[in-house]
Write a protein that holds these residues in place. Structure first.
Motif: not given
Length: 602
Positions: A166-178
């Protein structure tokens, strides 16, 4: 009293989910240790709120990169360890739903839970777990990935693999998922261990955990002091009681430690030194019985027994308006120096309170622990109630009861004595099982199947289970739990199951405590006898009769055990006779030991 409720002490968020707690902790308490992680050699390492959030986010990115979508179910099969909590919150942060699988589950049970829940992936702990999943993988086409916490030789472990992925997954993506899940979204599907039939998947929402843990923390706030309090989790994290502790610790927040092997519990308690302990009655019985046996072995048995009697008398006197007498206070102070401080040291030395659930603790044991300065707050709950639905408050305990209702919930006693529950903490239904849901939930009330009473102050006592009521040939109704708990409290007894349905009298099957038996044999000059010979030894049988007599003292003559039989084997989870939460599978025991039961009535 037929119904009792308490006002809520915690307001459940109108929206949001459990991952909000991590971000709040990292913002408000960034440097506070929220996790104590056990490392090699027994060393404990603190993880701050800021670091824990970062680790959860990194694993969540890996889950997202691996294809876990919002609402997807992900299995989690492991012993109690740091990674359990890490993956639980990572799955939620990826928008997923955690499906716990007991680490002792058979391939058939694994196939049922992962298949019924529709899990798309599974995190396992060990090579053994991976092999068990692989054995049934062909029947689980939806399970695309299986990650192993303990790495195979030359391969990365689950955490390292997912962090890299998941190193290339941007922070914004995990923020959205959360933020995808709301309060009413499923957080987990916990499969009941099931004393009969297939396990049913209880759907617990983020709201369930907010209502449960928020009100537990606020009602027991002196035990949940941020930056000061800590708790050691050694019960199965897959069990709803373990999850209550996990989420409540994060919600408070206080430091949470994990223990994988209960055999090292004494050492871990001494090293971690928790301020709050949780467990099931068998743990507290073991501590008492082991301490008593050690005292007897050292020639100090009479001193211990006298100290025990004083502790119980002192605790009982605390409930009297006059309080303990001067003589009792002096005796208590003497024994505190001689005995009680040593017992508290076994429990870590810092803890003054414990939470007990899963089965009745017993009034005598409850008074003993409070008398030594270690108050055990007994509670009651089910998977369907997201763990505790009643518990003894920190400042107003009634030993012998399971306490008052969870604030914000209602307990009602039906006309037939069944305990009914209502509140935001309840499950929303059984996964893929509308018929079972309709049977258990009616007009917002959950029918527990347990029998109980409420006193004038709203304290609940559990008196038995509807489906476990025995009816003797003479028509006498017998609730097994009352007498079983008394008998099981004896150091020699591992398990007890009362029988007598349709029979002329009540009898019992007993198993011997394999840890205590050698010590008893040595103390009584019988070390040379084999286990088979000990089971027939008149002195041992007399000791067991004493345990049965103690149990019979709690019931009427018609309900008392007239005969008992000592079994050659144990009731274990591996043998299929108890559930992972140590509840007896009565139908299985009755089937497997039918000949032994018949011999009692021959």
């Amino acid at each position: 009293m037929r119904e009792f409720s308490l006002p809520a002490l915690y307001e459940v968020p109108a929206d949001g989910n459990l991952t909000d707690l991590l971000r709040r902790n990292a913002t408000q308490h960034p440097d506070v240790a929220v996790i104590g992680r056990k490392r090699e050699g027994g060393r404990w390492e603190d993880i701050t709120a800021a670091d824990f959030l970062a680790q959860v986010r990194s694993v969540a990115k890996g889950l997202i990169a691996a294809g876990v979508e919002p609402g997807d179910r992900v299995g989690l099969m492991s012993r109690t360890r740091y990674e359990w909590t890490l993956f639980d919150f990572a799955i939620w942060s990826a928008g997923g739903v955690t499906v716990p699988v007991y680490e002792t589950s058979s391939p058939e049970q694994i196939a049922w839970i992962l298949g019924d829940s529709g899990a798309v992936a599974c995190v396992v702990e060990s090579e053994h777990h991976a092999a068990a999943v692989e054995e049934v993988r062909g029947t689980l086409p939806e399970v695309a990935n299986v990650w192993r916490i303990e790495p195979a030789e030359g391969a990365p472990g689950a955490v390292e693999e997912l962090v890299t992925r998941g190193a290339e997954v941007p922070n914004t993506t995990v923020d959205e998922r959360s933020s995808v899940a709301n309060a009413d979204s499923p957080a987990t599907i916990v499969y009941t261990s099931g004393t009969t039939g297939r396990p049913k998947g209880c759907v617990l929402t983020h709201r369930s955990f907010f209502a449960e843990c928020g009100n537990v923390v606020e009602r027991l706030r002196p035990a949940f002091r941020t930056g000061e309090s800590s708790i050691l989790l050694f019960l199965p994290a897959a069990h709803v009681f373990g999850r209550l502790v996990e989420v409540a610790a994060v919600m408070a927040p206080i430091k949470l430690g994990h223990v994988s092997d209960i055999k090292t519990l004494t050492d871990d308690l001494g090293a971690f030194r928790p301020t709050l302990v949780l467990g099931v009655p068998r743990v507290f019985e073991k501590v008492y019985n082991s301490a008593r046996a050690k005292a007897q072995g050292d020639g100090k048995g009479r001193i211990f027994d006298r100290a025990s009697d004083v502790a119980i008398a002192y605790s009982r006197a605390l409930d009297d308006p006059a309080g303990p007498s001067l003589k009792l206070r002096i005796q208590h102070k003497v024994f505190d120096k001689l005995v009680y401080t040593k017992l508290r040291a076994v429990l870590g030395g810092r803890a003054t309170h414990a939470i007990s659930g899963g089965a009745p603790l017993g009034e005598r044991l409850g008074h003993f622990y409070r008398g030594i300065g270690f108050t055990v707050l007994e509670g009651y709950g089910l998977t369907e109630s997201c763990a505790a639905t009643a518990f003894n408050p920190y400042d107003r305990q009634k030993i012998g009861t399971v306490g008052q209702p969870l604030p914000g919930s209602v307990v009602r006693i039906a006309d037939d004595g069944e305990v009914l529950l209502h509140g935001e903490h309840l499950f929303t239904g059984y996964w893929n099982n509308e018929a079972a849901t309709a049977e258990a939930l009616s007009d917002g009330w959950f029918h527990t199947g347990d029998l109980g009473t409420l006193d004038a102050d709203g304290f609940l006592s559990i008196t038995g289970r509807k489906k476990e009521i025995l009816v003797t040939a003479s028509g006498k109704n017998v609730a097994p739990a009352v007498i079983e708990d008394r008998i099981r409290a004896h150091a020699l007894v591992a398990e007890c199951m009362v029988v007598g349905d349709g029979r002329p009298f009540v009898a019992a099957l007993l198993t011997l405590d394999e840890e205590f038996l050698p010590r008893w044999a040595e103390e009584h000059g019988k070390s040379g006898l084999s286990p088979a010979e000990l089971r027939e030894d008149p002195e041992l049988l007399a000791a067991l009769q004493g345990a049965v007599d103690e149990g019979n003292a709690a019931v009427s003559r018609a309900e008392s055990v007239r005969k008992f039989r000592v079994l050659k084997s144990q009731f274990t989870e591996e043998s299929g006779h108890v559930t992972p939460s140590l509840k007896l599978k009565r139908n299985v025991v009755a089937k497997d030991f039918a000949e032994d039961i018949e011999s009692l009535y021959g």
